[in-house]
Write a protein that holds these residues in place. Structure first.
Motif, PDB file in Angstrom:
ATOM      1  N   TYR A 148       0.818  -1.224   0.000  1.00  0.00           N
ATOM      2  CA  TYR A 148       0.000   0.000   0.000  1.00  0.00           C
ATOM      3  C   TYR A 148       0.857   1.283   0.000  1.00  0.00           C
ATOM      4  CZ  TYR A 148      -3.242   3.546   1.744  1.00  0.00           C
ATOM      5  OH  TYR A 148      -3.977   4.690   1.907  1.00  0.00           O
ATOM      6  N   GLY A 149       0.623   2.105  -1.015  1.00  0.00           N
ATOM      7  CA  GLY A 149       1.331   3.388  -1.098  1.00  0.00           C
ATOM      8  C   GLY A 149       2.714   3.300  -1.699  1.00  0.00           C
ATOM      9  N   ARG A 151      -9.116   5.783  -1.519  1.00  0.00           N
ATOM     10  CA  ARG A 151     -10.482   5.892  -0.977  1.00  0.00           C
ATOM     11  C   ARG A 151     -11.299   6.903  -1.775  1.00  0.00           C
ATOM     12  NH1 ARG A 151      -8.262   6.711   4.965  1.00  0.00           N
ATOM     13  NH2 ARG A 151      -6.789   7.861   3.682  1.00  0.00           N
ATOM     14  N   ILE A 210      -6.758  -3.089   2.165  1.00  0.00           N
ATOM     15  CA  ILE A 210      -5.491  -2.549   2.691  1.00  0.00           C
ATOM     16  C   ILE A 210      -5.188  -3.166   4.057  1.00  0.00           C
ATOM     17  CG2 ILE A 210      -4.384  -0.433   3.536  1.00  0.00           C
ATOM     18  CD1 ILE A 210      -6.041   1.063   1.330  1.00  0.00           C
ATOM     19  N   HIS A 239      -3.868  -6.683   4.090  1.00  0.00           N
ATOM     20  CA  HIS A 239      -2.442  -6.807   3.807  1.00  0.00           C
ATOM     21  C   HIS A 239      -1.578  -6.223   4.926  1.00  0.00           C
ATOM     22  CE1 HIS A 239      -4.024  -7.379  -0.378  1.00  0.00           C
ATOM     23  NE2 HIS A 239      -3.086  -8.288  -0.361  1.00  0.00           N
ATOM     24  N   HIS A 265      -1.777  -3.185   6.484  1.00  0.00           N
ATOM     25  CA  HIS A 265      -1.456  -1.755   6.439  1.00  0.00           C
ATOM     26  C   HIS A 265      -2.577  -0.930   7.073  1.00  0.00           C
ATOM     27  CE1 HIS A 265       1.841  -2.712   3.747  1.00  0.00           C
ATOM     28  NE2 HIS A 265       1.007  -3.368   2.973  1.00  0.00           N
ATOM     29  N   ASP A 266      -2.196   0.273   7.514  1.00  0.00           N
ATOM     30  CA  ASP A 266      -3.171   1.220   8.050  1.00  0.00           C
ATOM     31  C   ASP A 266      -3.608   2.159   6.918  1.00  0.00           C
ATOM     32  OD1 ASP A 266      -4.647   3.161   9.283  1.00  0.00           O
ATOM     33  OD2 ASP A 266      -3.009   3.900  10.560  1.00  0.00           O
ATOM     34  N   PRO A 267      -4.878   2.098   6.507  1.00  0.00           N
ATOM     35  CA  PRO A 267      -5.316   2.950   5.381  1.00  0.00           C
ATOM     36  C   PRO A 267      -5.181   4.436   5.656  1.00  0.00           C
ATOM     37  CG  PRO A 267      -7.098   1.492   6.128  1.00  0.00           C
ATOM     38  CD  PRO A 267      -5.945   1.278   7.048  1.00  0.00           C
ATOM     39  N   LYS A 268      -5.152   4.811   6.930  1.00  0.00           N
ATOM     40  CA  LYS A 268      -5.090   6.239   7.265  1.00  0.00           C
ATOM     41  C   LYS A 268      -3.648   6.718   7.509  1.00  0.00           C
ATOM     42  CE  LYS A 268      -9.797   6.707   8.959  1.00  0.00           C
ATOM     43  NZ  LYS A 268     -10.307   5.388   8.581  1.00  0.00           N
ATOM     44  N   ALA A 269      -2.679   5.802   7.407  1.00  0.00           N
ATOM     45  CA  ALA A 269      -1.277   6.183   7.617  1.00  0.00           C
ATOM     46  C   ALA A 269      -0.797   7.073   6.476  1.00  0.00           C
ATOM     47  CB  ALA A 269      -0.410   4.929   7.690  1.00  0.00           C
ATOM     48  N   ASN A 285       1.518   8.326   3.428  1.00  0.00           N
ATOM     49  CA  ASN A 285       2.035   7.542   2.309  1.00  0.00           C
ATOM     50  C   ASN A 285       3.414   6.961   2.621  1.00  0.00           C
ATOM     51  OD1 ASN A 285       3.857   7.694  -0.409  1.00  0.00           O
ATOM     52  ND2 ASN A 285       1.785   6.968  -0.852  1.00  0.00           N
ATOM     53  N   TRP A 286       3.674   5.801   2.095  1.00  0.00           N
ATOM     54  CA  TRP A 286       4.928   5.078   2.355  1.00  0.00           C
ATOM     55  C   TRP A 286       6.159   5.934   2.030  1.00  0.00           C
ATOM     56  CZ3 TRP A 286       9.154   3.340  -0.438  1.00  0.00           C
ATOM     57  CH2 TRP A 286       9.944   2.365   0.189  1.00  0.00           C
ATOM     58  N   TYR A 287       6.110   6.670   0.923  1.00  0.00           N
ATOM     59  CA  TYR A 287       7.268   7.473   0.514  1.00  0.00           C
ATOM     60  C   TYR A 287       7.504   8.626   1.493  1.00  0.00           C
ATOM     61  CZ  TYR A 287       7.217   4.871  -3.842  1.00  0.00           C
ATOM     62  OH  TYR A 287       7.273   3.855  -4.765  1.00  0.00           O
ATOM     63  N   LEU A 288       6.422   9.149   2.069  1.00  0.00           N
ATOM     64  CA  LEU A 288       6.574  10.215   3.062  1.00  0.00           C
ATOM     65  C   LEU A 288       7.167   9.661   4.348  1.00  0.00           C
ATOM     66  CD1 LEU A 288       3.220  12.199   2.622  1.00  0.00           C
ATOM     67  CD2 LEU A 288       5.529  12.931   1.973  1.00  0.00           C
TER      68      LEU A 288
END
Lengths: 178, 214
Positions: A52-53, A103, B196, B199, B201-205, B207-210
């Motif tokens: 994710y992301g 979302r 999400i 798998h 992950h936290d949907p509200k986290a 972004n991974w790159y940040l």
């Protein structure tokens, strides 16, 4: 930070815009898309699930995505190709799903999505000579649809190959202070 | 490919998705071969096939409001090569959002390609909510009662070599109303967040790159 991604294969509008923005002492990153190795998005779905992301394709897009994820403005500079952007720029756009918010939300009565982070401004600069009304309208509508789906602000500009530095400077001012 | 043949070109990187399903529906009528856009290597061979076809039907998904980059690359390569002389071109674009305007740019792009390169634009078909099908038959589409006959009429235009009007797909699909839009937003977001979380992950986290930069 402002991120400029330009296809410089048919002109130097991207570097010229980057130079104009840098004169304002705004933090800036500039990528030449045609000099990057970016594979097409293969719709694996990993960025909205398993990783994710994060995009799992290991290429130069891994340098671009961290900058886009945290930017306050993204500017895509491209020759106008069939009323849209060149494939060099489209590859970047397709791979941006990794920094999008999967979302759904509602804006003006329609379903839309958004981008990660605090929201960004989104600009497109198209370059083309003797563009037809259909080409111009298509380019502007592509930006408008992109802007809606990303829940972003911003606008699109179109310049001809004869446009001078003054036009570039005006767009830079709009991007930085607009 | 014989000059009289119809080329069915799938512009999706996924070979078993909705873009392919729609071409297979055409194939059942015309008997034409489905050709897949290669995601790597040269597009030269494919441009030659396009030049030799009498009719080209391109079906692809909608990525960020128009066709994927690899199809744009093919169109740029085809324009550079030239050699077109009146080939008929039809387009199909399908996307997740239920609005035609979200995906319309793809067809405009093909129309401009045709007009600038001596092909003959014959119209296309925009299919909203296409991603939900995920390759399943058109009869599973949420607007099946209107979409199925409209798409089958589109196929008849291809088989007859006649222009297909935009009103075919425009009249077959109407956007969801206010209440349904709210239901869709909540339901689709629930499904996305569920996937999400599944798998780990936290949907509200952030972004991974940040997070990586912190």
């Amino acid at each position: 930070m402002i991120v400029i991604v330009s296809d410089d294969s048919k002109g130097d509008y991207g570097p010229a815009l980057a130079e104009a923005v840098s004169q304002t002492e705004t933090q800036l990153v500039h990528f030449s898309a045609n000099a990057l190795t970016v594979m097409p998005c293969v719709a694996c779905g990993s960025c909205s699930g398993k990783t994710y992301g994060r995009c799992i394709t290991q290429d130069d897009m891994q340098q671009v995505l961290p900058k886009i994820a945290g930017c306050r403005a993204l500017v895509l500079v491209s020759p106008v190709v069939f009323g849209g952007v060149s494939y060099h720029i489209k590859k970047i756009m397709d791979r941006m799903a990794a920094v999008g918010d999967p979302r759904y939300r509602i804006s003006e009565g329609e379903l839309v999505k958004g981008m990660s982070g605090q929201g960004m401004n989104y600009y497109m600069l198209g370059i083309g000579d003797e563009l037809s009304a259909t080409e111009r309208a298509a380019f502007l509508s592509l930006h408008e649809e992109n802007r809606k789906i990303m829940s972003a602000q911003g606008q699109a500009f179109i310049l001809s190959g004869r446009s001078g530095q003054a036009s570039i400077n005006k767009i830079a001012q709009e991007i930085v202070y607009g | 490919m014989d000059k009289s043949e119809i080329m069915l070109l799938c512009a999706s990187p996924r070979r078993k998705g909705t873009s392919t399903m729609l071409l297979e529906r055409i194939q059942a009528v015309t008997g034409s071969e489905v050709v897949f856009l290669p995601q790597k290597d040269s597009l030269h061979e494919l441009v030659l096939v396009m030049q030799q076809a009498a009719t080209i039907v391109i079906s692809g998904p909608c990525y960020i409001n128009t066709y994927p980059a690899r199809l744009i690359e093919l169109l740029e390569a085809a324009a550079l090569a030239g050699g077109f002389s009146g080939q008929k071109l039809y387009g199909i674009i399908n996307g997740g959002m239920p609005y035609i305007h979200t995906h319309q740019h793809g067809l405009t792009c093909l129309q401009l390609f045709a007009e600038q390169n001596h092909l003959s634009w014959q119209g296309g078909f925009v299919l909203g909510c296409g991603a939900m099908l995920d390759g399943k038959p058109l009869e599973k589409h949420m607007n099946r009662k209107t979409v199925v006959p409209a798409f089958d009429q589109f196929i008849r235009h291809i088989a007859a070599g006649t222009p297909s009007p935009s009103c075919l797909y425009e009249q077959a699909q109407s956007p969801p109303g206010k209440i349904m839009t709210q239901v869709f937003a909540k339901l689709l977001t629930f499904l996305v967040e569920k996937s999400i979380k599944k798998h780990g992950h936290d949907p509200k986290a952030a972004n991974w790159y940040l997070r990586e930069q912190e």
